[in-house]
Write a protein that holds these residues in place. Structure first.
Motif, PDB file in Angstrom:
ATOM      1  N   MET A  20       0.853  -1.187   0.000  1.00  0.00           N
ATOM      2  CA  MET A  20       0.000   0.000   0.000  1.00  0.00           C
ATOM      3  C   MET A  20       0.891   1.239   0.000  1.00  0.00           C
ATOM      4  O   MET A  20       1.817   1.346   0.797  1.00  0.00           O
ATOM      5  CB  MET A  20      -0.915   0.038   1.223  1.00  0.00           C
ATOM      6  CG  MET A  20      -1.812   1.275   1.259  1.00  0.00           C
ATOM      7  SD  MET A  20      -2.838   1.384   2.742  1.00  0.00           S
ATOM      8  CE  MET A  20      -4.124   0.243   2.322  1.00  0.00           C
ATOM      9  N   THR A  26      -3.119   0.140  -3.710  1.00  0.00           N
ATOM     10  CA  THR A  26      -2.563  -1.169  -3.395  1.00  0.00           C
ATOM     11  C   THR A  26      -2.218  -1.914  -4.681  1.00  0.00           C
ATOM     12  O   THR A  26      -2.856  -1.711  -5.715  1.00  0.00           O
ATOM     13  CB  THR A  26      -3.550  -2.024  -2.578  1.00  0.00           C
ATOM     14  OG1 THR A  26      -4.762  -2.169  -3.309  1.00  0.00           O
ATOM     15  CG2 THR A  26      -3.833  -1.395  -1.228  1.00  0.00           C
ATOM     16  N   ALA A  43       2.691   0.313   3.829  1.00  0.00           N
ATOM     17  CA  ALA A  43       2.328  -1.001   4.364  1.00  0.00           C
ATOM     18  C   ALA A  43       2.710  -2.096   3.385  1.00  0.00           C
ATOM     19  O   ALA A  43       2.587  -1.913   2.173  1.00  0.00           O
ATOM     20  CB  ALA A  43       0.844  -1.063   4.654  1.00  0.00           C
ATOM     21  N   VAL A  45       2.176  -6.416   3.254  1.00  0.00           N
ATOM     22  CA  VAL A  45       1.664  -7.628   3.869  1.00  0.00           C
ATOM     23  C   VAL A  45       2.059  -8.812   3.000  1.00  0.00           C
ATOM     24  O   VAL A  45       1.671  -8.886   1.832  1.00  0.00           O
ATOM     25  CB  VAL A  45       0.126  -7.588   4.020  1.00  0.00           C
ATOM     26  CG1 VAL A  45      -0.398  -8.908   4.555  1.00  0.00           C
ATOM     27  CG2 VAL A  45      -0.281  -6.444   4.917  1.00  0.00           C
ATOM     28  N   LEU A  84      -3.148  -4.228   6.288  1.00  0.00           N
ATOM     29  CA  LEU A  84      -2.710  -3.047   5.538  1.00  0.00           C
ATOM     30  C   LEU A  84      -3.138  -1.764   6.253  1.00  0.00           C
ATOM     31  O   LEU A  84      -2.341  -0.834   6.403  1.00  0.00           O
ATOM     32  CB  LEU A  84      -3.289  -3.058   4.120  1.00  0.00           C
ATOM     33  CG  LEU A  84      -2.664  -4.011   3.126  1.00  0.00           C
ATOM     34  CD1 LEU A  84      -3.492  -4.045   1.840  1.00  0.00           C
ATOM     35  CD2 LEU A  84      -1.219  -3.652   2.826  1.00  0.00           C
ATOM     36  N   GLN A  87      -1.073  -1.191   9.485  1.00  0.00           N
ATOM     37  CA  GLN A  87       0.268  -0.686   9.200  1.00  0.00           C
ATOM     38  C   GLN A  87       0.228   0.749   8.687  1.00  0.00           C
ATOM     39  O   GLN A  87       1.081   1.565   9.048  1.00  0.00           O
ATOM     40  CB  GLN A  87       0.965  -1.585   8.165  1.00  0.00           C
ATOM     41  CG  GLN A  87       1.363  -2.929   8.694  1.00  0.00           C
ATOM     42  CD  GLN A  87       2.094  -3.750   7.656  1.00  0.00           C
ATOM     43  OE1 GLN A  87       2.716  -3.223   6.737  1.00  0.00           O
ATOM     44  NE2 GLN A  87       2.013  -5.063   7.798  1.00  0.00           N
TER      45      GLN A  87
END
Length: 96
Positions: A20, A26, A43, A45, A84, A87
């Motif tokens: 992100m 994203t 972010a 993940v 996401l 974070q």
């Protein structure tokens, strides 16, 4: 939709991550080191780090289009979204 384009095997690769940006955009990547401008990332993940990843691995030989497969994919999507946002919120607090 992602699995129909790239195949569910791509979700099972250890390096697959959802990223992100600071603009809340994203995208998926197979290799975080190939992202040229990492300053705007708030972010990351890795799918392999989520609880739902193990569920997804159990269904890898099954058809994810069934009801059980849909539950697994929806669970994975929910976990990704929550992580996401968590974070990104932490990154926002660090900038203040």
């Amino acid at each position: 939709m992602f699995t129909s384009v790239r195949g569910r095997g791509s979700l099972l690769k250890p390096g697959t991550a959802i990223v992100m940006s600071n603009r809340y955009e994203t995208f998926l990547t197979k290799d975080l080191s190939r992202i040229a401008d990492r300053k705007g990332i708030v972010a990351v993940v890795y799918i392999r780090d989520l609880e739902a990843y193990e569920q997804l691995r159990r269904f890898q030989t099954d058809d994810l289009r069934g009801t059980a497969g849909a539950v697994v994919v929806n669970n994975l999507a929910g976990q990704v979204a929550r992580e996401l946002l968590r974070q990104a919120a932490e990154a926002g607090h660090r900038r203040l």
